[in-house]
Enzyme design. Sequence first.
Site, PDB file in Angstrom:
ATOM      1  N   GLY A  43       0.789  -1.226   0.000  1.00  0.00           N
ATOM      2  CA  GLY A  43       0.000   0.000   0.000  1.00  0.00           C
ATOM      3  C   GLY A  43       0.815   1.267   0.000  1.00  0.00           C
ATOM      4  O   GLY A  43       0.302   2.339  -0.292  1.00  0.00           O
ATOM      5  N   GLY A  44       2.109   1.164   0.374  1.00  0.00           N
ATOM      6  CA  GLY A  44       2.974   2.333   0.329  1.00  0.00           C
ATOM      7  C   GLY A  44       2.693   3.331   1.442  1.00  0.00           C
ATOM      8  O   GLY A  44       1.926   3.081   2.378  1.00  0.00           O
ATOM      9  N   THR A  45       3.319   4.490   1.310  1.00  0.00           N
ATOM     10  CA  THR A  45       3.205   5.530   2.329  1.00  0.00           C
ATOM     11  C   THR A  45       1.771   5.993   2.514  1.00  0.00           C
ATOM     12  O   THR A  45       1.308   6.196   3.642  1.00  0.00           O
ATOM     13  CB  THR A  45       4.095   6.734   1.948  1.00  0.00           C
ATOM     14  OG1 THR A  45       5.460   6.319   1.908  1.00  0.00           O
ATOM     15  CG2 THR A  45       3.944   7.862   2.959  1.00  0.00           C
ATOM     16  N   CYS A  46       1.043   6.163   1.430  1.00  0.00           N
ATOM     17  CA  CYS A  46      -0.312   6.722   1.514  1.00  0.00           C
ATOM     18  C   CYS A  46      -1.187   5.928   2.466  1.00  0.00           C
ATOM     19  O   CYS A  46      -1.787   6.479   3.388  1.00  0.00           O
ATOM     20  CB  CYS A  46      -0.939   6.764   0.118  1.00  0.00           C
ATOM     21  SG  CYS A  46      -2.647   7.349   0.120  1.00  0.00           S
ATOM     22  N   HIS A  82     -29.016  25.065  -5.002  1.00  0.00           N
ATOM     23  CA  HIS A  82     -28.917  25.948  -3.843  1.00  0.00           C
ATOM     24  C   HIS A  82     -29.398  25.204  -2.609  1.00  0.00           C
ATOM     25  O   HIS A  82     -30.399  24.476  -2.674  1.00  0.00           O
ATOM     26  CB  HIS A  82     -29.780  27.196  -4.065  1.00  0.00           C
ATOM     27  CG  HIS A  82     -29.819  28.111  -2.882  1.00  0.00           C
ATOM     28  ND1 HIS A  82     -28.791  28.977  -2.587  1.00  0.00           N
ATOM     29  CD2 HIS A  82     -30.758  28.267  -1.903  1.00  0.00           C
ATOM     30  CE1 HIS A  82     -29.095  29.645  -1.490  1.00  0.00           C
ATOM     31  NE2 HIS A  82     -30.294  29.237  -1.058  1.00  0.00           N
TER      32      HIS A  82
END
Length: 477
Positions: free
Chosen positions: A47-50, A452
């Site tokens: 998964g890495g750093t993220c 809105h």
Amino acid sequence: MTHNPAIPKHAHRDAIVIGAGQAGGPLAGSLVKSGRHVTLIEKVHIGGTCVNEGCTPTKTMIASARVAHLARHAGEYGVTTSAVTVDFQRVQARKDTVVESFRSGSATGLQRAGVEVIMGHARFSGPHSVTVTDEDGSLHELEAPLVFINTGTRPRWPDIPGLRDAGALDSTGLLKVDQKPEHLLILGGGYIGLEFGQAFARFGSRVTIVEQAERLAMKEDPDVVAALTAALREDGVEFLFGQKAVRAGGSPVGAELTIAGPQGEQVLAGTHLLVAAGRTANTDGLNLEAAGVKVDHHGNIVVDEHLRTNVEGIYALGDVKGGPAFTHIAYDDYRIVRDALLHGRFRSTQDRPVPYTVFTDPQLARIGLNETQARAQGLRAQVYTLPMSHVARAIETNETRGLMKALVDEETDQIIGATVLGVEGGEVLSVLQMAMMGGVRASALRDGVFAHPTLSESLNNLFMSTPVSVGREVVSG
């Protein structure tokens, strides 16, 4: 994900991917789907750093901090609450649960895709050969005509005497603390320091940020920085600008940091010290010399606009190559390489937008040029500005801190840059980015019919405001 004993000690593969981050993992899966035999090597976690130390854990904690902040301000909405307390162990447990879910999901995805994974340390032994020491100490010699490097970055520790002896923490270490800091000192006023600083202030910590520059976020417009700084101070973050860290050490309280500025030296004492002084590429352990791969003076791998290194068949993706260090950029690196190798579609890194969002509250989101850059480049443009205090939805939700700005080409009416400092600023920026991607003119957003009351509806008012002209005079930055 554990070591696969079926992987031979010496093997030839169609491709080797080093690093299972947000580029490496998806690329390995796509290459396998195309019929290639691929080995993915990951040293620490899928998964890495993220997933593990970056986006996922920090944004999960920031969400908890925001709830604490809103609860303390419930009276402003006519809601009575008892005293607000933070169970920091439960905050950490929630963060850990989310991280584990994301990490296991990534690992399961690789497994389902049929990617061969070795958990271990990879080092080049030649241009297309890699030696892997796996978790049990076994060695594997792999060769492949294609090698992709996605090893990311790690926190950078500045050369300040006594810093490690003081028990200082980097961002990864701070995510693991068991007790809420009583007084958190943060060395560095970059985006990592700001996100942590505000979050821990909202958890109830005293927070002091030491920044060597005279203000925050030097790349952002001064009015945006002033509004961001005011918001963080309102939330209890203390700033010491123009201060250089001289030395650090332990203290009976926890850590001491000696800083020097125009008024001389002073000693700060805190229970915890966070080092948030940037990041450095994970290239020093790869033995890139054996492959002949060039790095710059910061240790980043040098690539061309198609992510190719100077060695045929070797690519670098994500943060390890330097440049914008964002997960979405790493993922787009994957798509660029995938499309070039598998689909015959060639796209450059030089022609892509680089949006980003800093998850302070209000969020700071940006794409393209800002007013400062436009003036420095001598562009002929119009700058539209709208305070969030003039946005109906922001008023209704009591979230009026910040402002939004858009830069519009004077001749074409095309948006060439935007900054949104406001509640859900990243989401509002995405609307402006879509307009830029689609060539939608500012006047079309001015006259567009939006639901809105939404935050995006405020783009009507933004482009109805009186713009400031940026002429062709060149103003230094």
